[in-house]
Enzyme design. Structure first.
Site, PDB file in Angstrom:
ATOM      1  N   ASN A  12      23.205  78.499   6.673  1.00  0.00           N
ATOM      2  CA  ASN A  12      23.366  79.889   7.100  1.00  0.00           C
ATOM      3  C   ASN A  12      21.965  80.445   7.338  1.00  0.00           C
ATOM      4  OD1 ASN A  12      23.803  82.605   7.389  1.00  0.00           O
ATOM      5  ND2 ASN A  12      24.566  82.942   5.306  1.00  0.00           N
ATOM      6  N   LYS A  14      21.108  83.216   8.494  1.00  0.00           N
ATOM      7  CA  LYS A  14      21.005  84.680   8.329  1.00  0.00           C
ATOM      8  C   LYS A  14      20.242  85.275   9.519  1.00  0.00           C
ATOM      9  CE  LYS A  14      21.552  83.996   3.428  1.00  0.00           C
ATOM     10  NZ  LYS A  14      21.340  84.442   2.064  1.00  0.00           N
ATOM     11  N   HIS A 100      30.655  86.896   3.878  1.00  0.00           N
ATOM     12  CA  HIS A 100      29.434  86.625   3.113  1.00  0.00           C
ATOM     13  C   HIS A 100      29.104  87.854   2.270  1.00  0.00           C
ATOM     14  CE1 HIS A 100      25.263  85.836   2.110  1.00  0.00           C
ATOM     15  NE2 HIS A 100      25.534  84.576   2.322  1.00  0.00           N
ATOM     16  N   GLU A 102      26.473  89.347   1.728  1.00  0.00           N
ATOM     17  CA  GLU A 102      25.602  90.334   2.398  1.00  0.00           C
ATOM     18  C   GLU A 102      26.419  91.221   3.334  1.00  0.00           C
ATOM     19  OE1 GLU A 102      22.781  87.425   3.764  1.00  0.00           O
ATOM     20  OE2 GLU A 102      22.181  87.091   1.681  1.00  0.00           O
ATOM     21  N   GLU A 172      29.740  81.571  -3.776  1.00  0.00           N
ATOM     22  CA  GLU A 172      28.334  81.955  -3.831  1.00  0.00           C
ATOM     23  C   GLU A 172      28.154  83.088  -4.835  1.00  0.00           C
ATOM     24  OE1 GLU A 172      26.237  80.834   0.154  1.00  0.00           O
ATOM     25  OE2 GLU A 172      27.036  82.852   0.310  1.00  0.00           O
ATOM     26  N   GLY A 178      19.248  83.624  -2.811  1.00  0.00           N
ATOM     27  CA  GLY A 178      17.882  84.003  -2.463  1.00  0.00           C
ATOM     28  C   GLY A 178      17.010  84.337  -3.665  1.00  0.00           C
ATOM     29  N   SER A 218      20.707  79.400  -3.680  1.00  0.00           N
ATOM     30  CA  SER A 218      19.473  78.686  -4.025  1.00  0.00           C
ATOM     31  C   SER A 218      19.633  77.162  -4.078  1.00  0.00           C
ATOM     32  CB  SER A 218      18.881  79.218  -5.339  1.00  0.00           C
ATOM     33  OG  SER A 218      18.568  80.599  -5.212  1.00  0.00           O
TER      34      SER A 218
HETATM   35  P1  13P Z   1      19.957  80.908  -0.398  1.00  0.00           P
HETATM   36  O1  13P Z   1      20.201  79.442  -0.229  1.00  0.00           O
HETATM   37  O2  13P Z   1      18.744  81.387   0.339  1.00  0.00           O
HETATM   38  O3  13P Z   1      19.988  81.312  -1.832  1.00  0.00           O
HETATM   39  O4  13P Z   1      21.196  81.662   0.307  1.00  0.00           O
HETATM   40  C1  13P Z   1      22.483  81.279   0.002  1.00  0.00           C
HETATM   41  C2  13P Z   1      23.408  81.914   0.953  1.00  0.00           C
HETATM   42  O5  13P Z   1      23.615  83.116   0.940  1.00  0.00           O
HETATM   43  C3  13P Z   1      24.071  81.053   1.945  1.00  0.00           C
HETATM   44  O6  13P Z   1      25.076  81.737   2.602  1.00  0.00           O
END
Ligand code: 13P
Length: 256
Positions: A12, A14, A100, A102, A172, A178, A218
């Site tokens: 992803n 982002k 997601h 976010e 997740e 992150g 992560s």
């Molecule tokens: P990270 O791998 O940067 O922690 O992000 C995970 C994520 O949100 C994947 O959709």
């Protein structure tokens, strides 16, 4: 992992990478993945919408599949800023991330909207990757299972058993995204097993045994193998570590 379920590693991206940067990243990834068979592991990249066309062209006849980061429920219409499933389908998009954290946190997406988006994806031959996961305060309050149950049942409301075979769920935990703070393999496995039990109750044990559940938060090359060794973890949804070819390829290879 379980040999009945093909592992799936999705990147992803982002809101990272312009179209030209995306091409460079995919070219690098293609070189890293020479010899990796898509019959052994599904590798998916989910670039921003602006890079989908270019990346789609580059991925033709490769061992990497294309995914989008969201999809709207209507097939077209006055929905400024949204992207419809037929638009993605025409670009050979095979997966779409929906719900997601976010999107839920910053753009007000609800379980009901996630459900509609996932259904629209399926209706257009696009497999939804439905994201669920608790926030830190919820975990600390002992609400992890209640939150995940709500998101899974809401996101999958009205789905048939047949449709479920094209659904991927991504667990997740929001506190692991992150932050560099991964759930331990045991913590992740506990929630994955809970989700699989929930699927058995909602559908049946055959469906539950077939649906792939990714872990996200992560994930990097250094921790991928241990996470993937858990019985109910069937892959990963990778953020930061998917933005670099070697690191992402190493996560994909950790499933082999
Ligand atoms: P990270 O791998 O940067 O922690 O992000 C995970 C994520 O949100 C994947 O959709």
């Amino acid at each position: 992992m379980n040999s009945n379920r093909k592992p799936i590693i999705a990147g992803n991206w982002k809101m990272y990478k312009t179209a030209s940067e995306a091409l460079a990243l995919v070219n690098g990834l293609k070189s890293e993945l020479v010899g990796v068979r898509d019959s052994d592991v599904e590798a998916v990249v989910c670039p921003p919408f602006t890079a989908l066309y270019a990346v789609s062209t580059l991925l033709q006849e490769s061992n990497i599949q294309l995914g989008a980061q969201n999809v709207h429920w209507e097939k077209e219409g006055a929905f400024t800023g949204e992207i419809a499933a037929p638009m993605l389908k025409e670009l050979a998009v095979r997966y779409a991330i929906v719900g997601h954290s976010e999107r839920r946190q910053f753009f007000g997406e609800t379980n009901e909207g996630v459900n509609k988006r996932a259904k629209a994806a399926l209706a257009n031959g696009i497999r939804p990757i439905i994201c669920v996961g608790e926030m830190l305060a919820q975990r600390e309050a002992g609400q992890t299972e209640a939150v995940v149950r709500d998101q899974v049942t809401g996101g999958l409301a009205g789905f048939t058993k047949d449709a479920m075979l094209d659904v991927v769920i991504a667990y997740e935990p929001v506190w692991a995204i992150g932050t560099g703070k991964t759930a331990t393999p045991a913590q992740a496995q506990e929630v994955h097993a809970f989700i699989r039990e929930l699927l058995a109750a909602m559908f049946d044990s055959v469906v539950a045994a077939k649906v792939r559940i990714q872990y996200g938060g992560s994930v990097k090359a250094a921790n991928a193998k241990e996470l993937m060794s858990q019985a109910d973890i069937d892959g990963a949804l990778v953020g930061g570590a998917s933005l670099e070819p070697k690191g992402f390829a190493d996560i994909i290879k950790a499933t082999l």
